[in-house]
Design a protein around this motif. Structure first.
Motif, mmCIF file in Angstrom:
data_model
loop_
_atom_site.group_PDB
_atom_site.id
_atom_site.type_symbol
_atom_site.label_atom_id
_atom_site.label_comp_id
_atom_site.label_asym_id
_atom_site.label_seq_id
_atom_site.Cartn_x
_atom_site.Cartn_y
_atom_site.Cartn_z
ATOM 1 N N GLY A 196 0.805 -1.219 0.000
ATOM 2 C CA GLY A 196 0.000 0.000 0.000
ATOM 3 C C GLY A 196 0.832 1.259 0.000
ATOM 4 N N ALA A 197 0.129 2.386 -0.218
ATOM 5 C CA ALA A 197 0.771 3.707 -0.231
ATOM 6 C C ALA A 197 -0.149 4.712 0.452
ATOM 7 C CB ALA A 197 1.069 4.153 -1.658
ATOM 8 N N ILE A 198 0.450 5.535 1.300
ATOM 9 C CA ILE A 198 -0.288 6.545 2.059
ATOM 10 C C ILE A 198 0.337 7.914 1.778
ATOM 11 C CG2 ILE A 198 -0.875 7.388 4.373
ATOM 12 C CD1 ILE A 198 -0.755 4.413 5.288
ATOM 13 N N VAL A 199 -0.510 8.904 1.488
ATOM 14 C CA VAL A 199 -0.045 10.272 1.275
ATOM 15 C C VAL A 199 -0.808 11.188 2.226
ATOM 16 C CG1 VAL A 199 0.171 12.189 -0.346
ATOM 17 C CG2 VAL A 199 0.497 9.841 -1.150
ATOM 18 N N ASN A 200 -0.063 11.984 2.988
ATOM 19 C CA ASN A 200 -0.654 12.929 3.931
ATOM 20 C C ASN A 200 -0.503 14.362 3.431
ATOM 21 O OD1 ASN A 200 -1.010 10.758 5.837
ATOM 22 N ND2 ASN A 200 1.185 10.918 6.244
ATOM 23 N N THR A 201 -1.326 15.247 3.970
ATOM 24 C CA THR A 201 -1.257 16.657 3.611
ATOM 25 C C THR A 201 -0.850 17.475 4.829
ATOM 26 O OG1 THR A 201 -3.044 16.318 2.024
ATOM 27 C CG2 THR A 201 -2.493 18.591 2.586
ATOM 28 N N ALA A 202 0.305 18.103 4.751
ATOM 29 C CA ALA A 202 0.736 19.042 5.789
ATOM 30 C C ALA A 202 0.540 20.450 5.228
ATOM 31 C CB ALA A 202 2.188 18.780 6.192
ATOM 32 N N SER A 203 1.532 21.294 5.335
ATOM 33 C CA SER A 203 1.461 22.665 4.822
ATOM 34 C C SER A 203 2.836 23.288 4.963
ATOM 35 C CB SER A 203 0.449 23.488 5.638
ATOM 36 O OG SER A 203 0.596 24.886 5.381
ATOM 37 N N VAL A 204 3.125 24.308 4.136
ATOM 38 C CA VAL A 204 4.367 25.044 4.329
ATOM 39 C C VAL A 204 4.387 25.712 5.703
ATOM 40 C CG1 VAL A 204 4.795 25.408 1.878
ATOM 41 C CG2 VAL A 204 3.452 27.100 3.154
ATOM 42 N N ALA A 205 3.219 25.880 6.306
ATOM 43 C CA ALA A 205 3.149 26.440 7.659
ATOM 44 C C ALA A 205 3.811 25.531 8.684
ATOM 45 C CB ALA A 205 1.700 26.693 8.055
ATOM 46 N N ALA A 206 4.037 24.277 8.328
ATOM 47 C CA ALA A 206 4.771 23.383 9.226
ATOM 48 C C ALA A 206 6.200 23.863 9.425
ATOM 49 C CB ALA A 206 4.783 21.962 8.654
ATOM 50 N N GLU A 207 6.719 24.582 8.437
ATOM 51 C CA GLU A 207 8.109 25.043 8.492
ATOM 52 C C GLU A 207 8.234 26.552 8.656
ATOM 53 O OE1 GLU A 207 9.928 23.415 4.981
ATOM 54 O OE2 GLU A 207 10.037 21.408 5.862
ATOM 55 N N ASP A 208 7.289 27.334 8.127
ATOM 56 C CA ASP A 208 7.346 28.780 8.291
ATOM 57 C C ASP A 208 5.955 29.343 8.550
ATOM 58 O OD1 ASP A 208 8.741 28.143 5.269
ATOM 59 O OD2 ASP A 208 6.729 28.963 5.197
ATOM 60 N N GLY A 209 5.421 28.965 9.700
ATOM 61 C CA GLY A 209 4.100 29.428 10.086
ATOM 62 C C GLY A 209 4.056 30.921 10.341
ATOM 63 N N GLN A 210 2.915 31.515 10.066
ATOM 64 C CA GLN A 210 2.748 32.961 10.210
ATOM 65 C C GLN A 210 2.139 33.322 11.553
ATOM 66 O OE1 GLN A 210 0.581 33.396 6.290
ATOM 67 N NE2 GLN A 210 2.151 34.946 5.985
ATOM 68 N N ILE A 211 2.072 34.610 11.814
ATOM 69 C CA ILE A 211 1.427 35.103 13.027
ATOM 70 C C ILE A 211 0.001 34.556 13.097
ATOM 71 C CG2 ILE A 211 0.460 37.187 14.102
ATOM 72 C CD1 ILE A 211 2.991 38.666 13.083
ATOM 73 N N GLY A 212 -0.365 34.020 14.241
ATOM 74 C CA GLY A 212 -1.703 33.465 14.433
ATOM 75 C C GLY A 212 -1.844 32.014 14.045
ATOM 76 N N GLN A 213 -0.765 31.400 13.561
ATOM 77 C CA GLN A 213 -0.860 30.021 13.080
ATOM 78 C C GLN A 213 -0.253 28.993 14.038
ATOM 79 O OE1 GLN A 213 0.818 30.045 9.023
ATOM 80 N NE2 GLN A 213 -1.262 29.988 8.245
ATOM 81 N N ALA A 214 -0.178 29.318 15.313
ATOM 82 C CA ALA A 214 0.448 28.391 16.260
ATOM 83 C C ALA A 214 -0.208 27.005 16.222
ATOM 84 C CB ALA A 214 0.392 28.961 17.673
ATOM 85 N N ALA A 215 -1.522 26.956 16.278
ATOM 86 C CA ALA A 215 -2.216 25.665 16.284
ATOM 87 C C ALA A 215 -2.074 24.969 14.939
ATOM 88 C CB ALA A 215 -3.694 25.859 16.618
ATOM 89 N N TYR A 216 -2.308 25.720 13.870
ATOM 90 C CA TYR A 216 -2.220 25.139 12.527
ATOM 91 C C TYR A 216 -0.819 24.620 12.244
ATOM 92 C CZ TYR A 216 -2.866 24.779 7.455
ATOM 93 O OH TYR A 216 -2.942 24.324 6.161
ATOM 94 N N SER A 217 0.194 25.434 12.565
ATOM 95 C CA SER A 217 1.574 25.019 12.316
ATOM 96 C C SER A 217 1.948 23.815 13.169
ATOM 97 C CB SER A 217 2.541 26.170 12.594
ATOM 98 O OG SER A 217 2.356 27.221 11.668
#
Length: 259
Positions: free
Chosen positions: A145-166
């Motif tokens: 099998g193969a699994i693909v997940n979705t993160a975000s560039v916010a994982a590495e350079d999150g913006q102001i207000g993105q503490a939870a999301y990042s």
């Protein structure tokens, strides 16, 4: 991995990145089940691609179990899982009112909600899908099998207000390699995409000038990402059997500014 004839589950498949991926998988001859809360949109996409819709809340064990049961009854055990279900918010860790000077902090319930949907929900679907994939007969090179997940560039350079999301998306990135290692002996691969600024329903209501400013912030090409571009990479991660344990930015070389 040979895609034609395989079964797949796409979470968040009713719109945006998930819907585009579901469409491309179906075009490759994959039997697709969509997990989403939005029944109206989910049923419409499923009908369009000849798939099946399962109304699923990724934060609820029983709901996820029921979704996999319905999908597998229709298509058989999935060999592909694409995790696109997720959400976000924008709240400062602590802030001061410009009008009154009152100080408040990020409500912990709101922080936890993002973690539960984006991180725990993703892991819940991975674990349950991987357990099912382990029952499949191994194919070429022992692949199941193969699994693909979705993160975000916010994982590495999150913006102001993105503490939870990042934090939630950083968690998805951080667990990719350990899970790939956990499942390597069973022939199940795991990869994660970190999208930049994509033209999804999240941005649909944004004014044209906001979209133009966002597009201008991308080094090249100076536009928003298209869901079909995400889908192309997700499908290639499934197809290419040497793609494993990777976290890949798909962002036009953008590095997000603080705000």
């Amino acid at each position: 991995m040979e895609l034609k004839g395989k079964a797949a589950v796409v979470t968040g498949g009713a719109s945006g990145l998930g819907a585009a991926t579901a469409r491309l998988l179906a075009a490759e001859g994959v039997k697709v089940a969509l997990f989403d809360l939005n029944a109206e949109k989910g049923e419409a996409v499923a009908a369009e691609i000849g798939g099946i819709f399962c109304q699923v809340n990724v934060c609820d064990d029983a709901s996820v179990d029921a979704g996999f049961e319905k999908a597998r009854a229709a298509h058989g055990q999935e060999a592909i899982l694409i995790n696109c279900a997720g959400t976000g918010n924008a709240v400062k860790t602590a802030s001061r009112s410009k009008e009154t000077g009152a100080i408040k902090h990020f409500p912990l319930d709101a922080f936890n909600m993002i973690i539960q949907i984006n991180l725990v929900g993703t892991f819940r679907c991975i674990a349950k899908s991987a357990a099912g994939m382990m029952t499949l007969e191994p194919g070429e090179f022992g692949e199941r099998g193969a699994i693909v997940n979705t993160a975000s560039v916010a994982a590495e350079d999150g913006q102001i207000g993105q503490a939870a999301y990042s934090a939630s998306k950083g968690g998805v990135v951080g667990m990719t390699l350990p899970i790939a290692r956990d499942l390597s002996g069973e022939g199940i691969r795991v990869n994660t995409i970190l999208p930049g600024i994509f033209n999804t329903p999240l941005l649909a209501a944004a004014p044209d000038n906001v979209k133009a400013a966002l597009s201008a912030s991308v080094p090249f090409p100076k536009r928003l990402g298209m869901p079909e571009e995400y889908a192309s990479l997700a499908v290639e991660m499934c197809r290419n059997s040497y793609f494993n344990g990777e976290d890949v930015r798909l962002d036009g070389a953008i590095r997000m500014a603080p705000r």
